[in-house]
Design an enzyme around this catalytic site. Structure first.
Site, PDB file in Angstrom:
ATOM      1  N   HIS A  77       7.712   8.883   4.602  1.00  0.00           N
ATOM      2  CA  HIS A  77       6.429   9.555   4.822  1.00  0.00           C
ATOM      3  C   HIS A  77       6.501  11.049   4.526  1.00  0.00           C
ATOM      4  O   HIS A  77       5.718  11.829   5.069  1.00  0.00           O
ATOM      5  CB  HIS A  77       5.906   9.315   6.251  1.00  0.00           C
ATOM      6  CG  HIS A  77       5.466   7.902   6.498  1.00  0.00           C
ATOM      7  ND1 HIS A  77       4.370   7.585   7.281  1.00  0.00           N
ATOM      8  CD2 HIS A  77       5.968   6.716   6.081  1.00  0.00           C
ATOM      9  CE1 HIS A  77       4.223   6.267   7.330  1.00  0.00           C
ATOM     10  NE2 HIS A  77       5.191   5.720   6.597  1.00  0.00           N
ATOM     11  N   GLU A 128      -0.556  -2.128   5.246  1.00  0.00           N
ATOM     12  CA  GLU A 128       0.434  -2.082   6.336  1.00  0.00           C
ATOM     13  C   GLU A 128       0.354  -0.758   7.071  1.00  0.00           C
ATOM     14  O   GLU A 128       0.582  -0.698   8.274  1.00  0.00           O
ATOM     15  CB  GLU A 128       1.851  -2.287   5.777  1.00  0.00           C
ATOM     16  CG  GLU A 128       2.919  -2.516   6.855  1.00  0.00           C
ATOM     17  CD  GLU A 128       3.399  -1.253   7.539  1.00  0.00           C
ATOM     18  OE1 GLU A 128       3.736  -1.302   8.743  1.00  0.00           O
ATOM     19  OE2 GLU A 128       3.441  -0.182   6.882  1.00  0.00           O
ATOM     20  N   GLU A 129      -0.001   0.307   6.338  1.00  0.00           N
ATOM     21  CA  GLU A 129      -0.104   1.627   6.967  1.00  0.00           C
ATOM     22  C   GLU A 129      -1.381   1.765   7.789  1.00  0.00           C
ATOM     23  O   GLU A 129      -1.603   2.801   8.405  1.00  0.00           O
ATOM     24  CB  GLU A 129      -0.057   2.717   5.890  1.00  0.00           C
ATOM     25  CG  GLU A 129       1.221   2.746   5.066  1.00  0.00           C
ATOM     26  CD  GLU A 129       2.447   3.183   5.844  1.00  0.00           C
ATOM     27  OE1 GLU A 129       2.285   3.600   7.021  1.00  0.00           O
ATOM     28  OE2 GLU A 129       3.553   3.099   5.298  1.00  0.00           O
ATOM     29  N   ASP A 157       0.814  -1.220   0.000  1.00  0.00           N
ATOM     30  CA  ASP A 157       0.000   0.000   0.000  1.00  0.00           C
ATOM     31  C   ASP A 157       0.845   1.266   0.000  1.00  0.00           C
ATOM     32  O   ASP A 157       2.008   1.272   0.399  1.00  0.00           O
ATOM     33  CB  ASP A 157      -0.968   0.005   1.191  1.00  0.00           C
ATOM     34  CG  ASP A 157      -0.259  -0.181   2.526  1.00  0.00           C
ATOM     35  OD1 ASP A 157       0.763  -0.896   2.585  1.00  0.00           O
ATOM     36  OD2 ASP A 157      -0.723   0.393   3.537  1.00  0.00           O
TER      37      ASP A 157
END
Length: 408
Positions: A380, A148-149, A82
């Site tokens: 990020h 996963e996030e 993702d």
């Protein structure tokens, strides 16, 4: 020697493909639980290799099963697929210009954490190992994991849902390996930590209630923005004054605060969301307890009210010490002993930790920074960038760890 030379040819044959896959996935990112095109790309590739494929696992996950000619143990390899709600600023020919809706807002979408690289690496591993099935003593399970996030609010997802749906069974997994590319580690270098390697992550929501009034007459209301500021300040004293930081690191971060609609109105309410990171279970309990005590009491001291809710996101990423010792010789042979380095624990978190709660696991960091580039941007962020020269080492490590473990 002949086997090693043949392997090297197979790695060279897949190297350009891995970069091509990574760039395509980077240019077409998808948010958590919405990785439809990415999943199709993975599934089609695995099917072309003659690997047994399961799709729609935990919504959009893909699982490939490669059975060796001889019976043996089962190794799982995991890649997350993702992307993040981040608008890319890099000037790349394969830059993401994708937008999507996230929490009711239109946002840019970007692989700002390297999951595109992880996916491409594991696709490359699958291609190499599929050519070695006659020599494999056991089974390799390729786990391409969505979310996963973290799944969208109100949805399940990620490693926890994959486990719930039986990804570690049929066949039952004995060990699991995974990696994470890092923009702040030089390409060609691998770093790891035995035992607790990455932090447990929790999310929290704080809702503050005040009393709305005209901005020119604050004495006739209760300012929830002021209260929020005092709460944020107070939470940081838990870290700076109450937690034994020489033992392990701990973090409390407020990532979003929302309040008000107009410059001259003191609003009625405010809401904050944030994250907690801990590397020690006792420390985690203490931080949670103090936050629950502090938040409502600070609000009360300023005439308002506040409630806090804390939710678990991931566990501590724990590398099984025996498995680490067993696999270090493989890493050192593949990367060179001087390029395999032990490191301290880090406060970033990984839901790979859920797999490690079920079976022994080893999760390590793969260098993705151009050597000598001290100005690399962190994960990020809109400027996140990796050096693709490090991807092939990821293919080699996961492939050879799998072969070595199964054939020992």
């Amino acid at each position: 020697m002949v086997h090693a030379q043949q392997l090297e040819k197979e790695y060279e044959a897949v190297a350009d493909k891995v970069i091509e896959w990574r760039r395509d996935i980077h240019q077409n990112p998808e948010l958590s639980n919405r990785e439809f095109k990415t999943a199709d790309k993975i599934a089609n590739h695995l099917k072309s290799l003659g690997i047994i494929v399961k799709t729609n696992v935990a919504h959009t996950g893909v699982v490939g099963i490669l059975k060796g000619k001889q019976k043996g143990k089962v190794v799982a390899l995991r890649a997350d697929i993702d992307a993040l709600p981040v608008t890319e600023r890099n000037d790349l020919p394969f830059k993401s210009t994708v937008t999507a809706e996230f929490l009711g807002e239109k946002v840019g979408v970007m692989h700002a954490c390297g999951h595109d690289a992880h996916t491409a690496i594991l696709m490359g591993v699958a291609e190499v190992l599929s050519q070695k099935r006659d020599k494999l003593r056991g089974t390799v399970k390729f786990i391409f994991q969505p979310a996963e996030e973290g799944p969208p609010p109100g949805e399940e997802g990620g490693a926890a849902l994959m486990i719930k749906e039986g990804v570690l069974e049929n066949p039952k997994v004995d060990v699991i390996f995974g990696l994470h590319i890092r923009s702040q580690i030089p390409a060609g270098v691998i770093r790891y930590k035995s035992g607790g390697a990455m932090a447990a992550a929790q999310s929290f929501t704080i809702k503050v209630k005040g009393k709305q009034t005209h901005g020119s007459q604050p004495w006739s209301g209760v300012d929830p923005i002021l209260i929020s500021a005092k709460i944020i300040d107070g939470l940081q004293t838990i870290i700076s004054r109450e937690v034994e930081l020489t033992k392990e690191a701990a973090i409390i971060t407020v990532g979003k605060i929302k309040s008000g609609i107009r410059f001259n109105i003191i609003p009625e309410s405010a809401e904050m969301i944030g994250t907690i990171r801990t590397l020690d279970y006792a420390m985690k309990e203490k931080v949670n307890k103090r936050m629950h005590e502090m938040v409502p009491n600070i609000a009360k001291a300023y005439g308002g009210e506040a409630i806090i809710e804390i939710k678990d996101a991931t566990d501590i990423t724990y590398n099984d010490p025996d498995l680490v010792r067993q696999m270090l010789p493989t890493l050192e042979r593949v990367a060179g002993g001087e390029n395999v380095q032990s490191q301290k624990a880090v406060t970033i978190a990984e839901d790979f930790s859920y797999f490690q709660r079920e079976v022994p696991g080893f999760f390590f960091f793969l260098g993705g920074m151009t050597p000598g580039n001290v100005g690399s941007f962190p994960h990020h962020t809109p400027d996140f960038l990796i050096d693709e020269s490090g991807l092939l080492l990821g293919v080699k490590t996961l492939a050879e760890m799998s072969m070595d473990y199964l054939n020992q």
